[in-house]
Scaffold this motif. Structure first.
Motif, PDB file in Angstrom:
ATOM      1  N   ASP A 181      15.733  17.037  10.443  1.00  0.00           N
ATOM      2  CA  ASP A 181      16.387  16.431   9.773  1.00  0.00           C
ATOM      3  C   ASP A 181      16.989  15.968   8.831  1.00  0.00           C
ATOM      4  OD1 ASP A 181      18.725  15.148   8.798  1.00  0.00           O
ATOM      5  OD2 ASP A 181      19.832  13.632  10.462  1.00  0.00           O
ATOM      6  N   PRO A 182      16.369  16.453   7.083  1.00  0.00           N
ATOM      7  CA  PRO A 182      16.173  16.105   5.991  1.00  0.00           C
ATOM      8  C   PRO A 182      16.295  13.749   5.735  1.00  0.00           C
ATOM      9  CG  PRO A 182      17.384  17.919   6.403  1.00  0.00           C
ATOM     10  CD  PRO A 182      17.008  17.396   7.323  1.00  0.00           C
ATOM     11  N   ALA A 183      17.572  13.722   6.689  1.00  0.00           N
ATOM     12  CA  ALA A 183      17.527  12.502   6.503  1.00  0.00           C
ATOM     13  C   ALA A 183      15.656  11.941   6.871  1.00  0.00           C
ATOM     14  CB  ALA A 183      18.608  12.056   7.892  1.00  0.00           C
ATOM     15  N   ALA A 184      15.549  12.498   7.762  1.00  0.00           N
ATOM     16  CA  ALA A 184      14.269  11.366   7.818  1.00  0.00           C
ATOM     17  C   ALA A 184      13.319  11.192   7.363  1.00  0.00           C
ATOM     18  CB  ALA A 184      13.282  11.725   8.684  1.00  0.00           C
ATOM     19  N   LEU A 185      13.541  11.704   5.835  1.00  0.00           N
ATOM     20  CA  LEU A 185      12.388  11.325   4.344  1.00  0.00           C
ATOM     21  C   LEU A 185      12.862  10.141   4.428  1.00  0.00           C
ATOM     22  CD1 LEU A 185      13.047  14.931   2.836  1.00  0.00           C
ATOM     23  CD2 LEU A 185      10.643  12.795   3.491  1.00  0.00           C
ATOM     24  N   VAL A 186      14.035   9.597   4.408  1.00  0.00           N
ATOM     25  CA  VAL A 186      15.025   7.864   4.018  1.00  0.00           C
ATOM     26  C   VAL A 186      14.310   7.001   4.997  1.00  0.00           C
ATOM     27  CG1 VAL A 186      16.682   6.985   3.739  1.00  0.00           C
ATOM     28  CG2 VAL A 186      16.588   9.050   2.750  1.00  0.00           C
ATOM     29  N   THR A 187      14.436   7.467   6.238  1.00  0.00           N
ATOM     30  CA  THR A 187      13.743   6.952   6.924  1.00  0.00           C
ATOM     31  C   THR A 187      12.523   6.278   6.538  1.00  0.00           C
ATOM     32  OG1 THR A 187      15.743   7.974   8.918  1.00  0.00           O
ATOM     33  CG2 THR A 187      13.491   6.403   9.870  1.00  0.00           C
ATOM     34  N   ALA A 188      11.716   7.277   6.893  1.00  0.00           N
ATOM     35  CA  ALA A 188      10.320   6.920   6.577  1.00  0.00           C
ATOM     36  C   ALA A 188      10.238   5.915   5.513  1.00  0.00           C
ATOM     37  CB  ALA A 188      10.023   8.654   6.473  1.00  0.00           C
ATOM     38  N   ALA A 189      10.649   6.765   4.472  1.00  0.00           N
ATOM     39  CA  ALA A 189      10.479   6.049   3.441  1.00  0.00           C
ATOM     40  C   ALA A 189      11.188   4.050   3.748  1.00  0.00           C
ATOM     41  CB  ALA A 189      11.209   5.865   2.075  1.00  0.00           C
ATOM     42  N   ARG A 190      12.154   3.649   4.311  1.00  0.00           N
ATOM     43  CA  ARG A 190      12.429   2.554   4.749  1.00  0.00           C
ATOM     44  C   ARG A 190      11.392   1.983   5.635  1.00  0.00           C
ATOM     45  NH1 ARG A 190      17.167   0.822   3.918  1.00  0.00           N
ATOM     46  NH2 ARG A 190      18.531   1.749   2.578  1.00  0.00           N
ATOM     47  N   SER A 191      10.854   2.913   6.641  1.00  0.00           N
ATOM     48  CA  SER A 191       9.874   2.568   7.518  1.00  0.00           C
ATOM     49  C   SER A 191       8.329   2.175   6.918  1.00  0.00           C
ATOM     50  CB  SER A 191       9.836   3.860   7.805  1.00  0.00           C
ATOM     51  OG  SER A 191       8.732   3.430   9.254  1.00  0.00           O
ATOM     52  N   LEU A 192       8.440   2.554   5.925  1.00  0.00           N
ATOM     53  CA  LEU A 192       7.040   2.104   5.130  1.00  0.00           C
ATOM     54  C   LEU A 192       6.839   1.337   4.677  1.00  0.00           C
ATOM     55  CD1 LEU A 192       6.333   6.413   3.753  1.00  0.00           C
ATOM     56  CD2 LEU A 192       4.721   4.741   5.170  1.00  0.00           C
ATOM     57  N   ILE A 193       7.839   1.147   3.365  1.00  0.00           N
ATOM     58  CA  ILE A 193       8.111   0.438   3.170  1.00  0.00           C
ATOM     59  C   ILE A 193       8.190  -1.822   3.991  1.00  0.00           C
ATOM     60  CG2 ILE A 193       9.371  -2.060   1.353  1.00  0.00           C
ATOM     61  CD1 ILE A 193       8.055   0.578   0.426  1.00  0.00           C
ATOM     62  N   GLY A 194       9.654  -1.227   5.276  1.00  0.00           N
ATOM     63  CA  GLY A 194       9.261  -2.176   6.190  1.00  0.00           C
ATOM     64  C   GLY A 194       8.197  -3.001   7.140  1.00  0.00           C
ATOM     65  N   GLY A 195       7.823  -1.805   6.969  1.00  0.00           N
ATOM     66  CA  GLY A 195       6.146  -1.866   7.925  1.00  0.00           C
ATOM     67  C   GLY A 195       5.416  -1.951   7.149  1.00  0.00           C
ATOM     68  N   VAL A 196       4.133  -2.281   5.979  1.00  0.00           N
ATOM     69  CA  VAL A 196       4.255  -3.107   5.184  1.00  0.00           C
ATOM     70  C   VAL A 196       3.828  -4.500   4.771  1.00  0.00           C
ATOM     71  CG1 VAL A 196       3.490  -3.213   2.567  1.00  0.00           C
ATOM     72  CG2 VAL A 196       3.099  -1.095   4.163  1.00  0.00           C
ATOM     73  N   ARG A 197       5.519  -4.760   4.768  1.00  0.00           N
ATOM     74  CA  ARG A 197       6.153  -5.670   4.468  1.00  0.00           C
ATOM     75  C   ARG A 197       5.517  -6.602   5.419  1.00  0.00           C
ATOM     76  NH1 ARG A 197      12.023  -4.467   1.855  1.00  0.00           N
ATOM     77  NH2 ARG A 197      12.045  -5.319   0.340  1.00  0.00           N
ATOM     78  N   SER A 198       5.809  -6.410   6.477  1.00  0.00           N
ATOM     79  CA  SER A 198       5.751  -6.765   7.793  1.00  0.00           C
ATOM     80  C   SER A 198       4.504  -8.190   7.840  1.00  0.00           C
ATOM     81  CB  SER A 198       6.597  -6.202   8.690  1.00  0.00           C
ATOM     82  OG  SER A 198       5.785  -5.091   9.055  1.00  0.00           O
ATOM     83  N   LEU A 199       3.132  -7.052   6.974  1.00  0.00           N
ATOM     84  CA  LEU A 199       1.798  -7.283   7.314  1.00  0.00           C
ATOM     85  C   LEU A 199       1.893  -8.452   6.731  1.00  0.00           C
ATOM     86  CD1 LEU A 199       0.150  -4.247   6.150  1.00  0.00           C
ATOM     87  CD2 LEU A 199      -0.043  -5.138   8.006  1.00  0.00           C
ATOM     88  N   GLY A 200       2.794  -9.152   6.274  1.00  0.00           N
ATOM     89  CA  GLY A 200       2.863 -10.662   5.583  1.00  0.00           C
ATOM     90  C   GLY A 200       2.164 -10.527   4.301  1.00  0.00           C
ATOM     91  N   THR A 201       1.917 -11.990   3.833  1.00  0.00           N
ATOM     92  CA  THR A 201       1.624 -12.555   2.855  1.00  0.00           C
ATOM     93  C   THR A 201       0.219 -13.153   2.630  1.00  0.00           C
ATOM     94  OG1 THR A 201       2.908 -14.533   2.234  1.00  0.00           O
ATOM     95  CG2 THR A 201       3.806 -12.575   1.665  1.00  0.00           C
ATOM     96  N   ASP A 202      -0.708 -12.777   4.262  1.00  0.00           N
ATOM     97  CA  ASP A 202      -1.523 -13.623   4.008  1.00  0.00           C
ATOM     98  C   ASP A 202      -2.988 -12.962   3.090  1.00  0.00           C
ATOM     99  OD1 ASP A 202      -1.224 -15.617   5.491  1.00  0.00           O
ATOM    100  OD2 ASP A 202      -1.505 -15.362   7.751  1.00  0.00           O
ATOM    101  N   ALA A 203      -2.606 -11.827   3.509  1.00  0.00           N
ATOM    102  CA  ALA A 203      -3.725 -10.552   2.397  1.00  0.00           C
ATOM    103  C   ALA A 203      -2.898  -9.840   1.109  1.00  0.00           C
ATOM    104  CB  ALA A 203      -4.121  -9.734   3.468  1.00  0.00           C
ATOM    105  N   PRO A 204      -3.463  -9.455   0.724  1.00  0.00           N
ATOM    106  CA  PRO A 204      -2.458  -7.742  -0.457  1.00  0.00           C
ATOM    107  C   PRO A 204      -1.884  -6.728   0.515  1.00  0.00           C
ATOM    108  CG  PRO A 204      -4.437  -8.709  -2.110  1.00  0.00           C
ATOM    109  CD  PRO A 204      -4.446  -9.256   0.180  1.00  0.00           C
TER     110      PRO A 204
END
Ligand SMILES: NC(=O)c1ccc[n+]([C@@H]2O[C@H](COP(=O)([O-])OP(=O)(O)OC[C@H]3O[C@@H](n4cnc5c(N)ncnc54)[C@H](OP(=O)(O)O)[C@@H]3O)[C@@H](O)[C@H]2O)c1
Length: 219
Positions: free
Chosen positions: A79-102
């Motif tokens: 499904d091409p829509a997985a490209l949108v899921t991937a973009a959301r997942s990449l940003i969500g995953g990185v955001r979830s690391l918190g702000t202790d480190a860059p």
């Protein structure tokens, strides 16, 4: 030296990004769905770990301890829509690391469909684009629309769109840059080798020149 986590390291584009980053002395963790299937020809990675770009928790796990996360993910015949899921997942995953480190930067391989041609229409509005390709182009466009909602203060993201045509070929080390417009040569063709696309992507990793933007490259 930059610590890079690379999704899609087994793919046509990801393999070239892996080799280009390694030859410049960066540390690259190849994040693959099945490490047992990681082919020798694509090897040489500093580390190989299991990961799923569609799962934010998996992205976070893979991204931790890296300075840049690159996605050369492609949905194949899925499904091409997985490209949108991937973009959301990449940003969500990185955001979830918190702000202790860059937060790690996120560099996403995009599509060419949403680029404007010199004549005016978008690439995806040109005649003769096969339906499956059109679906991929619009999914890449939707993923880019999502990325554009992400403030760079939260995640420094960049999207790199290939030329209209990208195929394995020569590494010349040269390319021309554009932003939202298709880059064409004197004969009106828009082309890049996969090798030079990888050069441009690793240049972006080193220069951090297009945070919060999409850009494109062509010969
Ligand atoms: N090549 C082109 O002509 C072209 C043109 C314009 C844009 N693009 C875009 O560039 C990107 C890469 O293209 P490509 O031709 O290099 O694709 P590709 O050869 O099909 O490679 C896709 C990669 O994605 C990985 N992958 C699939 N599902 C995954 C998941 N859930 N989690 C982690 N990794 C996953 C695959 O790994 P596995 O080994 O696990 O399958 C593979 O490494 C795509 O988004 C494509 O649309 C390509």
């Amino acid at each position: 030296m930059t610590k890079i986590a690379l999704f899609g390291a087994t793919g046509t584009i990801g393999t070239r990004v892996l080799h280009e980053a390694l030859r410049r002395g960066h540390e690259v963790t190849a994040v693959v769905r099945d490490p047992a299937r990681f082919p020798d020809s694509a090897g040489g990675a500093t580390a190989v770990v299991r990961g799923d770009v569609l799962d934010p928790a998996s992205v976070a796990e893979a991204a931790a301890g890296h300075e840049v996360v690159v996605s050369a993910f492609g949905p194949g015949s899925g499904d091409p829509a997985a490209l949108v899921t991937a973009a959301r997942s990449l940003i969500g995953g990185v955001r979830s690391l918190g702000t202790d480190a860059p937060a790690p930067r996120v560099v996403v391989v995009g599509g060419a469909g949403s680029l404007r041609t010199p004549g005016g229409p978008m690439v995806w509005d040109e005649a003769g684009v096969p339906a499956p390709v059109l679906a991929l182009m619009h999914a890449h466009g939707d993923a880019l629309d999502f990325l554009r909602t992400v403030p760079v203060e939260e995640v420094r993201w960049t999207c790199l769109s290939p030329a209209a045509q990208i195929a394995p070929g020569e590494r010349t080390g040269t390319y021309r840059l554009g932003l939202d417009g298709l880059v064409v040569d004197e004969e009106g063709r828009s082309r890049i080798s996969t090798e030079d696309f990888a050069v441009a992507l690793v240049d972006e990793i080193e220069r951090d020149a297009h945070a919060g933007r999409r850009f494109t490259v062509a010969h």
